[in-house]
Structure formats: C-alpha cells, structure tokens
Design a protein around this motif. Structure first.
Motif, PDB file in Angstrom:
ATOM      1  N   ASN A 571      12.879  16.384 -16.407  1.00 49.10           N
ATOM      2  CA  ASN A 571      11.474  16.709 -16.640  1.00 49.10           C
ATOM      3  C   ASN A 571      11.266  17.500 -17.914  1.00 49.10           C
ATOM      4  O   ASN A 571      10.445  17.158 -18.765  1.00 49.10           O
ATOM      5  N   ASN A 575       9.478  16.312 -21.357  1.00 52.05           N
ATOM      6  CA  ASN A 575       8.332  17.071 -21.883  1.00 52.05           C
ATOM      7  C   ASN A 575       8.560  17.451 -23.337  1.00 52.05           C
ATOM      8  O   ASN A 575       7.673  17.332 -24.184  1.00 52.05           O
ATOM      9  N   LYS A 626      -1.627  14.835 -20.913  1.00 48.75           N
ATOM     10  CA  LYS A 626      -1.201  13.494 -21.327  1.00 48.75           C
ATOM     11  C   LYS A 626      -1.933  12.426 -20.540  1.00 48.75           C
ATOM     12  O   LYS A 626      -1.311  11.473 -20.055  1.00 48.75           O
ATOM     13  N   GLY A 635       5.281  16.914 -13.047  1.00 47.48           N
ATOM     14  CA  GLY A 635       6.656  17.201 -13.495  1.00 47.48           C
ATOM     15  C   GLY A 635       7.026  18.661 -13.359  1.00 47.48           C
ATOM     16  O   GLY A 635       7.993  19.012 -12.656  1.00 47.48           O
TER      17      GLY A 635
HETATM   18 MG   LIG Z   1       6.397  15.865 -17.627  1.00 45.22          MG
END
Ligand SMILES: [Mg+2]
Ligand SMILES: Nc1ncnc2c1ncn2[C@@H]1O[C@H](COP(=O)(O)OP(=O)(O)OP(=O)(O)O)[C@@H](O)[C@H]1O
Length: 677
Positions: A571, A575, A626, A635
């Motif tokens: 995650n 990111n 996003k 996440g």
């Molecule tokens: Mg993420």
C-alpha cells in the motif's frame, strides 16, 4: 527625648552625607590644617612676640642699670676730682701764705682740667673765699648748704642736688641761663601751674680741706650742672647703642629729667634738636617720681615707639627723688623681627594648606577614581552588562575591593549563564513534552476516530456481505440456467463483475475493521520488504522511479503476520509511486534504534507531498485524492488497522512539493532464541 524623637531630630540635620566623598575628605583635611595652622600660628606668634618683647624689656632693664652706673660713675668721678684737688698741699699753703692769686690760678686750672662747672672754696665757717667761675663774687655763706655743712663736719660727700636760680646766679650767671628752661608743651605732659623751670640740677661734691696740722681750713665744693650737659646721656647712648640707626632713626636714647623736665637728652624733636624742655607723661611721673618705682614699658617718644625704662634719681643726702634717668630702645627692630616671624608662620601655614590641598587632591583622586569606576560598573551591571572588568591599580583596600568586585562579577556571570542554560533546557523540555503530548493526543483522537469508523464499517460490511453473497450466488445460478441466451448472459456478467467489485470493497472494509488477531510468525522484516518490492517493482507506475534501499542487516527477527504486513508495505509503496507520477526517488530503510524496543521501517518519497489539512484524514476509510484513478481510499485505513493490531505505529511526515515519509514501527515481540522461519 525618647529614642524615635531623637532619630527624627537627627534625620532633620542637613545631611552631610549628601556631599561627595572627595568634598568631605578635602574639607576634613582643610579643617584640620586650617584650624591647626591658625591655632599654632596664634600660639607661636604670641609666644615669639612675648619672648621678643620680654627680651627687649630685659635689655632695657639692663640698659637702665648701665645708665645708672654711668651716672653714678660721673658722680663719684666728680667727688674724686674734688677730693684730689682738695688734698693738694698747695691749697692750705696758698691760703696760709695769702697768695690768693696763685690759688686762683691753681683752682681755675683744675676746674678747666676736669671740666667742672663750678669749683668753689669756703673758709672753715662756710663763707665763700673764692669762686673759680665767678671770681669776684665772694663772701656769701654756704654753711647752710647740706653738702657744705657735711663737709665742714669733715665728711666727703657727693650727691645730685637741685640748685635754685639764686644759687646758680651766685656761682655764675651763665649757669642760671643754662638752667632756665621754658616748658615745651607736648600732648601727654603733666599739667602744672608754671610754664618754666629756673633752678638747675647738679652733680655736686663737697670735700673738707685740711692743713698740715690736720686743722680744717675750708671746704672745696665742685659741681657739674646737668642742664643742657649731654656728656652722660651721650656716653650712655654710645655705650649701649653706639651711633647705630635703624631706618634713619636712633636705635636708642637716654635722658636725664629734672623732676619731670627733660634737661639732658639725645631724644630729638621734629626739628632734629635735642628735646629739652619737654616733659614726662603724668603716668610715668606718678610711678617714678611719686612712688619711686622703675617704669618699664613701651612709650611713644617724640615720633616713634620706644621700649622705655625710667628710674628715679635721688639726692643721697635727703633721700628725695629729684629726677629721672631714662633709656629707650627703638621698638621697630623688635616689631619687625616679630612681624617677620609672624609672616613666616603665616607663609608656612599657607604653604601647608596648599600642600594639604594638593595632597588631599591626589589622595582622594586615588581613592575616588576606583570607587567611581565601581559605581559606574554597578550601574552597568544593574542594566545587565556583565562584560566589564575593573582595573586593579593598587594593592591596598581599594585594590582588594576592586579585586573582589571582579571576582563577584565572574561569579555573577557564571550564575547568569547557568540560569540561562537552565531556562533554555527547561524551554526545550517543555517544548518536547508538549510536542509529545500533542502527538499522543492526535494519535489518541486518530485511533478513537478510526476505531468508531471501524465499528461502523464492520457493521455495514457484515450487513452488506450476506445480501451480496446472495446476489452473487443467484447471479451465477441464473447464468448457468440462461447459458443459451447470450444477451442476458452479458448483462448477468455485468452484475457479477460489479457485485464482485462491491464485494472486494466490503472485504477491504472488513480488513480495516477486522477484529481477528493476526497470525504471527517469526519473520525478517528486511526479507519481507524485498519480497514486497519484487511484487510491485515491475508495475508501470514504478518505471520512472529510482529505488534506494538502506536495510540494516542487524534488524532482529520479529513476530508478525507476514501477509498483513506485506499488504501494508505494498500500500505504502504504491501510494509513493502514485505521488511521484513524474519520477523521483524512493528510499526504503530499516533499522533498530539501540535500546528501542521497535523495528523501524521508513519509506521516503520525493513526491507531491500531503497538504497540512489532509494529514489527519489520510487514514480515514474512503479518503482519497485519486477519484480519477479509481482509488478507494481504503489503502491506508486498512494499513492502519493492521499495524494497530500488531501494537505498532504508523506515522506520516510530509512537506508539499518535497515529499512524504511514512514511518512504521513494529514491536520486538521476539527473543533471540526463537529460530527464524
Ligand atoms: Mg493507496
Ligand atoms: N506517498 C504519498 N504521497 C502523497 N499522497 C499520499 C501518499 N500516500 C497516500 N497519499 C494520500 O492519501 C490518500 C489515501 O491513500 P489510500 O492509500 O488510503 O487511498 P488511495 O491510494 O487513494 O486509494 P487505494 O489505495 O484504494 O488505491 C491518497 O488518495 C493520497 O491523496
């Protein structure tokens, strides 16, 4: 007066202590010197003046006795001369043989030889036989004359006597003229009813004349008239004072008084003549003539001050005072001497004062300059300036004071430094603590928030999960039954796909809120990182990204659920890659801070960073920036849940435009003896 009242009164006295130290010192010095100077000058000059004046008086007393001696000598010389003449054989011879002419020659010669004024011969009854001065005046009886009377009795006598005018005229008319004196008036003179003196004062001696058979044949008497006869006074003056003059004035003078009248003197009047005819002051007259005492004092004689001595002249036969003998000494030399001494005293005094002023100036400067410096220094210290230092110029008390002052300054500086240090440390500690507190508070709020969100999510997920499973199962059944209907088949597939997507989200929610404990196994964090990297590295998002690894091999094996932690790492890695869309560097490091009970993994990217206001939202479920890339925003929420259940920590630091650091700390729950898997 009680005590407080006394204090009040005392405090009302104009404060001497308001004066500066220098003024006080200088004034005290001056006071001592001036008072001492004045006192010693007064006493000194008094003493000196006394000594000088009493010395002068003693001298006058002595001079007076000398004058008396000279006077008496004159008298005894007269007696001797008369006696010598009387004892000459020729007198009885000439008398008895009747050679009077010869006698006259002899006696006249003798009178002139011995400079006598008179020389007279009487017969055995006292009748004048022959006068050398007044040859043709004979025959009068002199037996009543006290001196002749005694001589007729066979005695040799001499004395000072007053001769009345008539008697003087008998002896020689010029003598009467010599004695005649009109009084010259002077301011202090004694007041008398007459204005002249007609009688004269004479040194007179009478001697019996014997023949060979020892029979008295007559009396010879001689005399020297003292009026206007300056022999004795000039002799006295010459003997005592010489011809000496002081500033144009006679140093000393002598005078013979007849009664109170100057008859023989070398005191001069304004015209420079002998001051005959002037008279003595009443005061002196009473002391000397009436009381018969000696007078010693300063007196103003004619035109200047003289230290004078007067003593009576007596007629030896009657014991009566007939005149005065005087000597006077000019006072000026003594006064000048005294003044000189006084001026010297005064000069020395003034010099002393100046010297003390100068000295006190230097001494007080020496004392006060350092003190002033100290006062200035204390002011500066009070204003907070500790940088100064006093110069130590002496080793005395002032120097010691300056030294201890400097010492005090050093200690003060140290103390202040320590205080400042303490303050700084305290500030730092407070700041540190409050930061910790803020952090803990934020963490608490965050975990509280996420816990409640978790409960909500899990409730919702459970509720949705069963209907969802139902929808999927029936959709699959329907698909199998409607195999031949391709149109429906397509739509059913859409249902299945979307439902599956919802199901994935729901699983994510459940993951976030999962209550089940992780299945922990001993695991090497470094290996786990490398493994996760190998899974994502090849994805297109990583193409422009440089990966830098800084893994500490000493990181211990710890207990963790490898699947879950791998999910967290993935995650975070994804990111970071998202944030560095245009390329960048991703740095991964692992470490164990010695003494710390955590293994720490750091992911630093050089991406876009997270705005401040989003920092406390990124762990929220469904928070995402996003939306276009179809991010779910689950996440980090899931990652947070996983790390939480590992009793670890996940923290973020970020700066817009520069990048983000995710720090994950996992507790060491494993001892060294547990073998790695
Ligand atoms: Mg993420
Ligand atoms: N390294 C990072 N740099 C910049 N922003 C980040 C970074 N990591 C997370 N974020 C921000 O945190 C948000 C939440 O992240 P999170 O992983 O929970 O969801 P997501 O990535 O948006 O969606 P998903 O993970 O489901 O694909 C992101 O949308 C992004 O704005």
């Amino acid at each position: 007066m009680d005590h407080t009242h006394f204090l009040q009164v005392f405090s009302r006295i104009p404060p001497l202590n308001r004066l500066s130290l220098r003024t006080k010192l200088v004034f005290s010095f001056l006071f001592v010197v001036i008072a001492g100077g004045i006192l010693s000058s007064l006493i000194g000059t008094e003493l000196v003046a006394d000594t000088i004046i009493s010395q002068a008086r003693n001298k006058v007393r002595y001079d007076l006795s000398i004058a008396e001696m000279v006077y008496n000598q004159s008298l005894s010389r007269l007696r001797d001369v008369v006696q010598l003449t009387a004892s000459a054989r020729s007198i009885p011879d000439y008398l008895e043989s009747g050679r009077l002419k010869k006698l006259e020659e002899f006696l006249t010669k003798r009178r002139k030889e011995f400079s006598l004024d008179i020389l007279t011969l009487t017969d055995a009854q006292g009748k004048v036989l022959f006068r050398t001065r007044h040859p043709f005046n004979t025959g009068d009886d002199q037996a009543a004359d006290p001196l002749v009377k005694r001589a007729l009795r066979g005695e040799v006598v001499a004395s000072t006597t007053i001769i009345p005018r008539k008697e003087l005229q008998q002896e020689g008319s010029d003598l009467a003229e010599r004695a005649f004196t009109l009084f010259v008036s002077t301011p202090k003179a004694r007041e008398v009813p007459v204005d002249r003196e007609t009688s004269g004062m004479m040194l007179k001696a009478a001697v019996p004349v014997w023949n060979d058979s020892g029979v008295l044949v007559g009396v010879l008497y001689g005399g020297a008239l003292l009026n206007r006869n300056y022999q004795i006074v000039d002799q006295v003056r010459d003997l005592l004072y010489g011809e000496g003059r002081y500033k144009g004035k006679e140093l000393g003078t002598a005078t013979i008084f007849q009664g109170d009248l100057r008859i023989s003197t070398n005191v001069r009047d304004e015209n420079g003549d002998r001051a005959i005819g002037t008279r003595i002051s009443d005061e002196v007259y009473r002391t000397v003539n009436e009381k018969g005492q000696v007078w010693l004092d300063r007196a103003f004689v004619v035109d200047d001050w003289y230290i004078s001595g007067y003593e009576p002249i007596r007629d030896h036969l009657t014991g009566k005072i007939v005149g005065i003998l005087y000597v006077g000494m000019l006072e000026a030399p003594y006064v000048d001497l005294r003044n000189k001494v006084v001026y010297s005293f005064f000069g020395i005094g003034v010099l002393g004062v100046l010297l003390v002023l100068l000295l006190s100036f230097f001494i007080t400067t020496g004392i006060i300059r350092p003190l002033r410096e100290m006062v200035g220094a204390t002011r500066k210290i009070a204003e907070g300036d500790l940088s100064l230092e006093l110069s130590i110029t002496s080793k005395d008390e002032i120097g010691q004071l300056a030294e201890s002052f400097n010492h005090m300054l050093v200690r003060l500086k140290q103390a202040r430094q320590e205080l400042e240090d303490y303050g700084r440390i305290l500030e730092e500690k407070v700041e540190e603590r409050s930061q910790q507190l803020r952090k803990i508070q934020a963490q608490l709020m965050q975990s509280e928030k996420l816990a409640s969100l978790g409960r909500l999510a899990s409730g919702v997920a459970h509720e949705i999960n069963s209907p969802l499973t139902g929808i999927l199962t029936f959709s699959h059944l329907l698909m199998r039954r409607l195999k031949d209907n391709p149109e429906l088949q397509k739509e059913l597939e859409l249902i299945v796909r979307e439902t599956t997507r919802v199901s994935i989200i729901v699983r994510g929610l459940l993951d976030f809120a999962r209550e089940s404990r992780p299945q922990k196994r001993p695991c090497n964090v470094n290996e786990l990182i490398l493994h996760t990297l190998s899974l994502v590295e090849r994805q297109s998002v990583f193409h422009n990204i440089r990966i830098s690894k800084n893994l500490d091999p000493r990181v211990p094996i710890i207990l963790l659920d490898a699947n879950q932690i791998q999910q967290v790492f993935m995650n975070v890695l994804l990111n970071a890659a998202d944030a560095m869309a245009g390329g960048g560097t991703l740095t991964i490091s692992s470490s164990q801070v010695p003494g710390d009970s955590f293994v720490q993994v750091k992911f630093s990217d050089t991406g876009c960073g997270i705005p401040e206001e989003n920092l406390n939202k990124i762990f929220d479920p469904f928070f995402t920036t996003k939306a276009d890339k179809k991010g779910t925003g689950l996440g980090l929420a899931v990652s947070y849940g996983i790390i939480e259940r590992h009793r670890g920590r996940i923290e973020v630091q970020s700066e817009i435009g520069r990048g983000t650091i995710f720090t994950i700390q996992l507790p060491l729950e494993i001892s060294e003896e547990v073998p790695p898997v």
